[in-house]
Design a protein around this motif. Structure first.
Motif, PDB file in Angstrom:
ATOM      1  N   UNK A  42     -18.590   5.822  -4.009  1.00 36.03           N
ATOM      2  CA  UNK A  42     -19.252   6.685  -5.002  1.00 36.03           C
ATOM      3  C   UNK A  42     -18.219   7.459  -5.811  1.00 36.03           C
ATOM      4  N   UNK A  43     -17.190   7.977  -5.133  1.00 35.92           N
ATOM      5  CA  UNK A  43     -16.149   8.735  -5.839  1.00 35.92           C
ATOM      6  C   UNK A  43     -15.398   7.848  -6.817  1.00 35.92           C
ATOM      7  N   UNK A  44     -15.039   6.632  -6.378  1.00 35.78           N
ATOM      8  CA  UNK A  44     -14.232   5.756  -7.221  1.00 35.78           C
ATOM      9  C   UNK A  44     -15.015   5.137  -8.367  1.00 35.78           C
ATOM     10  N   UNK A  45     -16.340   5.187  -8.309  1.00 32.66           N
ATOM     11  CA  UNK A  45     -17.156   4.674  -9.421  1.00 32.66           C
ATOM     12  C   UNK A  45     -17.718   5.809 -10.280  1.00 32.66           C
ATOM     13  N   UNK A  46     -17.239   7.017 -10.028  1.00 36.41           N
ATOM     14  CA  UNK A  46     -17.755   8.168 -10.784  1.00 36.41           C
ATOM     15  C   UNK A  46     -16.929   8.475 -12.023  1.00 36.41           C
ATOM     16  N   UNK A  47     -15.883   7.680 -12.267  1.00 36.30           N
ATOM     17  CA  UNK A  47     -15.074   7.888 -13.468  1.00 36.30           C
ATOM     18  C   UNK A  47     -13.847   8.737 -13.264  1.00 36.30           C
ATOM     19  N   UNK A  48     -13.378   8.903 -12.022  1.00 31.58           N
ATOM     20  CA  UNK A  48     -12.183   9.709 -11.788  1.00 31.58           C
ATOM     21  C   UNK A  48     -10.946   8.973 -12.298  1.00 31.58           C
ATOM     22  N   UNK A  49      -9.881   9.724 -12.530  1.00 33.43           N
ATOM     23  CA  UNK A  49      -8.634   9.128 -12.997  1.00 33.43           C
ATOM     24  C   UNK A  49      -7.911   8.435 -11.845  1.00 33.43           C
ATOM     25  N   UNK A  50      -7.110   7.453 -12.189  1.00 34.85           N
ATOM     26  CA  UNK A  50      -6.303   6.684 -11.228  1.00 34.85           C
ATOM     27  C   UNK A  50      -7.168   6.008 -10.166  1.00 34.85           C
ATOM     28  N   UNK A  51      -8.391   5.597 -10.542  1.00 38.45           N
ATOM     29  CA  UNK A  51      -9.272   4.988  -9.551  1.00 38.45           C
ATOM     30  C   UNK A  51      -8.718   3.653  -9.045  1.00 38.45           C
ATOM     31  N   UNK A  52      -7.997   2.918  -9.900  1.00 41.81           N
ATOM     32  CA  UNK A  52      -7.428   1.648  -9.457  1.00 41.81           C
ATOM     33  C   UNK A  52      -6.379   1.880  -8.376  1.00 41.81           C
ATOM     34  N   UNK A  53      -5.587   2.943  -8.544  1.00 39.12           N
ATOM     35  CA  UNK A  53      -4.568   3.247  -7.536  1.00 39.12           C
ATOM     36  C   UNK A  53      -5.231   3.617  -6.209  1.00 39.12           C
ATOM     37  N   UNK A  54      -6.226   4.503  -6.259  1.00 38.45           N
ATOM     38  CA  UNK A  54      -6.884   4.937  -5.031  1.00 38.45           C
ATOM     39  C   UNK A  54      -7.616   3.771  -4.356  1.00 38.45           C
ATOM     40  N   UNK A  55      -8.218   2.903  -5.165  1.00 41.81           N
ATOM     41  CA  UNK A  55      -8.906   1.747  -4.588  1.00 41.81           C
ATOM     42  C   UNK A  55      -7.923   0.857  -3.845  1.00 41.81           C
ATOM     43  N   UNK A  56      -6.770   0.599  -4.466  1.00 39.46           N
ATOM     44  CA  UNK A  56      -5.750  -0.241  -3.817  1.00 39.46           C
ATOM     45  C   UNK A  56      -5.186   0.438  -2.581  1.00 39.46           C
ATOM     46  N   UNK A  57      -4.989   1.754  -2.642  1.00 39.51           N
ATOM     47  CA  UNK A  57      -4.413   2.475  -1.508  1.00 39.51           C
ATOM     48  C   UNK A  57      -5.356   2.468  -0.309  1.00 39.51           C
ATOM     49  N   UNK A  58      -6.655   2.664  -0.567  1.00 40.14           N
ATOM     50  CA  UNK A  58      -7.619   2.684   0.540  1.00 40.14           C
ATOM     51  C   UNK A  58      -7.787   1.291   1.134  1.00 40.14           C
ATOM     52  N   UNK A  59      -7.688   0.248   0.294  1.00 36.33           N
ATOM     53  CA  UNK A  59      -7.856  -1.117   0.789  1.00 36.33           C
ATOM     54  C   UNK A  59      -6.570  -1.657   1.428  1.00 36.33           C
ATOM     55  N   UNK A  60      -5.438  -1.028   1.189  1.00 29.52           N
ATOM     56  CA  UNK A  60      -4.146  -1.537   1.651  1.00 29.52           C
ATOM     57  C   UNK A  60      -4.108  -1.896   3.141  1.00 29.52           C
ATOM     58  N   UNK A  61      -4.688  -1.098   4.063  1.00 31.62           N
ATOM     59  CA  UNK A  61      -4.630  -1.482   5.489  1.00 31.62           C
ATOM     60  C   UNK A  61      -5.216  -2.856   5.780  1.00 31.62           C
ATOM     61  N   UNK A  62      -6.139  -3.345   4.945  1.00 26.31           N
ATOM     62  CA  UNK A  62      -6.709  -4.672   5.167  1.00 26.31           C
ATOM     63  C   UNK A  62      -5.746  -5.784   4.791  1.00 26.31           C
ATOM     64  N   UNK A  63      -4.766  -5.462   3.950  1.00 25.48           N
ATOM     65  CA  UNK A  63      -3.766  -6.451   3.556  1.00 25.48           C
ATOM     66  C   UNK A  63      -2.723  -6.620   4.654  1.00 25.48           C
ATOM     67  N   UNK A  64      -2.455  -5.522   5.368  1.00 25.53           N
ATOM     68  CA  UNK A  64      -1.457  -5.554   6.439  1.00 25.53           C
ATOM     69  C   UNK A  64      -2.040  -6.275   7.654  1.00 25.53           C
ATOM     70  N   UNK A  65      -1.188  -6.989   8.364  1.00 30.89           N
ATOM     71  CA  UNK A  65      -1.605  -7.660   9.593  1.00 30.89           C
ATOM     72  C   UNK A  65      -2.165  -6.647  10.585  1.00 30.89           C
ATOM     73  N   UNK A  66      -3.262  -7.024  11.235  1.00 28.45           N
ATOM     74  CA  UNK A  66      -3.882  -6.124  12.212  1.00 28.45           C
ATOM     75  C   UNK A  66      -2.922  -5.812  13.362  1.00 28.45           C
ATOM     76  N   UNK A  67      -2.095  -6.782  13.731  1.00 28.36           N
ATOM     77  CA  UNK A  67      -1.112  -6.550  14.796  1.00 28.36           C
ATOM     78  C   UNK A  67      -0.097  -5.506  14.355  1.00 28.36           C
TER      79      UNK A  67
END
Length: 397
Positions: free
Chosen positions: A192-217
């Motif tokens: 909801x926050x990232x679709x509300x029009x805040x600035x730098x939403x692409x950066x925050x979206x990538x930062x929050x999703x980043x743990x899924x890119x890293x190996x679980x191990x």
């Protein structure tokens, strides 16, 4: 007619040769499929099915020794040539049958059949075998069916009277309920926050999703070594800064919560993206009209956003249930040597039952299969209940 019959006989001959020289096994499936495709092509006169026999010939190349492979590949290739010649002659003799819709339908069926056969072999067969194994006692997981001893519901009785298995179910339920509430609530909040029009939403979206890119191990190792470590971990460093007493976050009574917290950290981004995709599908006109009518952002969230996210929420709940039921890696990382009751989950219990690491424990594949069936039933039950309780909204988007 003669060419069509030959095109069927050759794959059948390839199957017979395979059974004679290598014995009947799962490796015979390519030859069987080739014969089936040849028969269908002969009946339907479909060139697509004829071409599939070439594909099956390539599969046969990977199954047997060089001499027999050459014979089988040659027979399948010749059968394919005969099929294509037969189909082409039939088309020339009957131009009235040239129907684009029929050809498209045959092509769709032709492309789907290899996938369907693969799914049946790779998924349906193991599922059926696992279900049957849960009613038998056997020396090991690869034992011949002739050595199986029927015990009825004995294996199910064994696992449900096991304190370890019941503890694993309790841990799984805690992860599903408590972890699910926290994970999905945070994911929805961030969406909801990232679709509300805040600035730098692409950066925050990538930062929050980043743990899924890293190996679980790697992610679990990072939490264990750099966050929860009693001597130099980040949490105890913060506590020491305020003159507090360091805490053993990986002690028996804390390890489960440490594991759950780190797992939630890595899972939020995945479910956040799914919520974002659902929110972005909601027409902006609805929010504009609500704003004109004087609705606040909170009212818009409860009256527009949440009701129109029923389908997406059901999807996230389904994925969370599957991830919880198949929860293994994080539990193993937090209990690498011997399985500890504080972090054990059903899949870990299943693995230890089928492949015990301690010499005093005997393998029990039947009980392990029963655990797998129980987990499948739990996932199916949750899915059916969610479909019954959470109805897709009727509003057209």
């Amino acid at each position: 007619m003669i060419i069509g019959i030959v095109s069927i006989v050759l794959p059948v001959l390839a199957l017979i040769l395979q059974c004679v020289f290598a014995g009947f096994s799962i490796l015979c499936i390519p030859s069987i499929a080739t014969a089936v495709f040849a028969t269908l092509a002969f009946w339907k006169k479909g060139p697509v099915l004829a071409l599939i026999t070439v594909f099956m010939a390539f599969i046969q190349i990977c199954t047997l020794n060089i001499q027999l492979t050459a014979i089988l590949g040659l027979l399948s290739a010749v059968a394919s040539v005969f099929l294509m010649i037969d189909c082409e002659k039939f088309r020339e003799a009957h131009p009235e049958l040239e129907d684009p819709k029929a050809a498209t339908k045959q092509m769709i069926i032709g492309f789907m059949l290899p996938c369907i056969i693969t799914l049946l072999v790779m998924y349906a067969y193991p599922v059926v075998r696992t279900f049957l194994m849960s009613f038998f006692d056997m020396p090991n997981i690869t034992a011949s069916v002739s050595t199986w001893d029927f015990v009825g519901l004995g294996k199910y009785q064994k696992i449900f009277t096991s304190a370890t298995f019941l503890r694993s179910l309790q841990n799984m339920l805690t992860i599903w309920i408590l972890g699910g509430v926290i994970t999905l609530a945070l994911a929805l909040l961030f969406a909801i926050i990232l679709t509300s029009g805040i600035r730098f939403k692409k950066f925050f979206r990538a930062a929050i999703y980043m743990p899924n890119v890293i190996s679980a191990v790697a992610l679990a190792t990072m939490w264990i070594q750099y966050i929860f470590n009693q001597q130099y971990g980040m949490l105890n460093s913060i506590i020491a800064f305020f003159n507090g007493t360091p805490i053993n976050w990986l002690a028996t009574d804390m390890k489960f919560w440490a594991m759950l917290g780190s797992f939630i950290f890595g899972a939020v981004g995945y479910y956040m993206l799914i919520f974002i995709s659902g929110i972005e599908k909601i027409p902006a006109d609805l929010y504009e009209a609500a704003t004109i009518d004087g609705a606040s952002k909170i009212q818009q969230a409860f009256k527009i956003t949440f009701p129109l996210l029923k389908g997406v929420t059901k999807t996230n709940l389904t994925f969370w249930t599957i991830n919880t039921a198949t929860f293994y890696l994080w539990s193993k990382m937090f209990s690498p040597v011997d399985t500890e009751a504080s972090v054990i989950v059903p899949v870990m219990y299943l693995y230890d039952t089928a492949f015990p690491s301690r010499g005093s424990s005997a393998a029990d594949p039947g009980a392990a299969a029963a655990v797998g069936i129980v987990l499948a039933v739990i996932i199916l039950a949750v899915y059916l209940v969610m479909n019954k309780v959470i109805k897709d909204d009727d509003i057209e988007l």
